[in-house]
Design a protein around this motif. Structure first.
Motif, mmCIF file in Angstrom:
data_model
loop_
_atom_site.group_PDB
_atom_site.id
_atom_site.type_symbol
_atom_site.label_atom_id
_atom_site.label_comp_id
_atom_site.label_asym_id
_atom_site.label_seq_id
_atom_site.Cartn_x
_atom_site.Cartn_y
_atom_site.Cartn_z
ATOM 1 N N ARG A 142 0.829 -1.217 0.000
ATOM 2 C CA ARG A 142 0.000 0.000 0.000
ATOM 3 C C ARG A 142 0.858 1.260 0.000
ATOM 4 O O ARG A 142 0.565 2.221 -0.715
ATOM 5 C CB ARG A 142 -0.950 0.000 1.203
ATOM 6 N N ALA A 143 1.923 1.247 0.786
ATOM 7 C CA ALA A 143 2.823 2.410 0.840
ATOM 8 C C ALA A 143 3.511 2.629 -0.506
ATOM 9 O O ALA A 143 3.622 3.774 -0.971
ATOM 10 C CB ALA A 143 3.860 2.217 1.949
ATOM 11 N N ALA A 144 3.945 1.561 -1.139
ATOM 12 C CA ALA A 144 4.602 1.684 -2.448
ATOM 13 C C ALA A 144 3.624 2.198 -3.496
ATOM 14 O O ALA A 144 3.993 3.017 -4.349
ATOM 15 C CB ALA A 144 5.202 0.348 -2.877
ATOM 16 N N GLU A 145 2.381 1.737 -3.439
ATOM 17 C CA GLU A 145 1.365 2.225 -4.375
ATOM 18 C C GLU A 145 1.116 3.716 -4.178
ATOM 19 O O GLU A 145 1.030 4.476 -5.159
ATOM 20 C CB GLU A 145 0.064 1.450 -4.196
ATOM 21 N N THR A 146 1.042 4.144 -2.931
ATOM 22 C CA THR A 146 0.847 5.563 -2.627
ATOM 23 C C THR A 146 2.029 6.393 -3.107
ATOM 24 O O THR A 146 1.857 7.449 -3.733
ATOM 25 C CB THR A 146 0.656 5.754 -1.107
ATOM 26 N N ASP A 147 3.232 5.911 -2.829
ATOM 27 C CA ASP A 147 4.440 6.626 -3.246
ATOM 28 C C ASP A 147 4.556 6.688 -4.768
ATOM 29 O O ASP A 147 4.975 7.709 -5.320
ATOM 30 C CB ASP A 147 5.686 5.968 -2.656
ATOM 31 N N LEU A 148 4.171 5.616 -5.446
ATOM 32 C CA LEU A 148 4.200 5.603 -6.911
ATOM 33 C C LEU A 148 3.224 6.626 -7.476
ATOM 34 O O LEU A 148 3.561 7.390 -8.385
ATOM 35 C CB LEU A 148 3.872 4.204 -7.429
ATOM 36 N N THR A 149 2.037 6.669 -6.938
ATOM 37 C CA THR A 149 1.031 7.640 -7.379
ATOM 38 C C THR A 149 1.542 9.065 -7.175
ATOM 39 O O THR A 149 1.435 9.907 -8.071
ATOM 40 C CB THR A 149 -0.300 7.431 -6.626
ATOM 41 N N ARG A 150 2.110 9.323 -6.017
ATOM 42 C CA ARG A 150 2.631 10.663 -5.709
ATOM 43 C C ARG A 150 3.757 11.039 -6.669
ATOM 44 O O ARG A 150 3.811 12.169 -7.164
ATOM 45 C CB ARG A 150 3.115 10.721 -4.268
ATOM 46 N N ALA A 151 4.649 10.094 -6.950
ATOM 47 C CA ALA A 151 5.762 10.370 -7.865
ATOM 48 C C ALA A 151 5.240 10.689 -9.260
ATOM 49 O O ALA A 151 5.730 11.615 -9.920
ATOM 50 C CB ALA A 151 6.717 9.176 -7.908
#
Length: 54
Positions: A13-22
């Motif tokens: 979930r954290a990686a998905e959030t970080d990917l979206t933000r990037a």
């Protein structure tokens, strides 16, 4: 749910959030790094039979 599964799902979930933000900020390098991390985490989940729900 055991600690391994919970931790893995949290990291996904954290990686998905970080990917979206990037992607939203146009940081192509960070998006590539986060996509790689997400791919690795999803592979790990599949190897251990952890179901990932969207």
């Amino acid at each position: 749910m055991d600690a391994f599964t919970a931790g893995l799902l949290q990291r996904i979930r954290a990686a998905e959030t970080d990917l979206t933000r990037a992607r939203e900020t146009g940081d192509d390098f960070l998006a590539e790094v986060e996509q790689g991390e997400l791919d690795d985490l999803r592979r790990l989940a599949a190897e251990h039979g952890v179901e990932i729900h969207a």
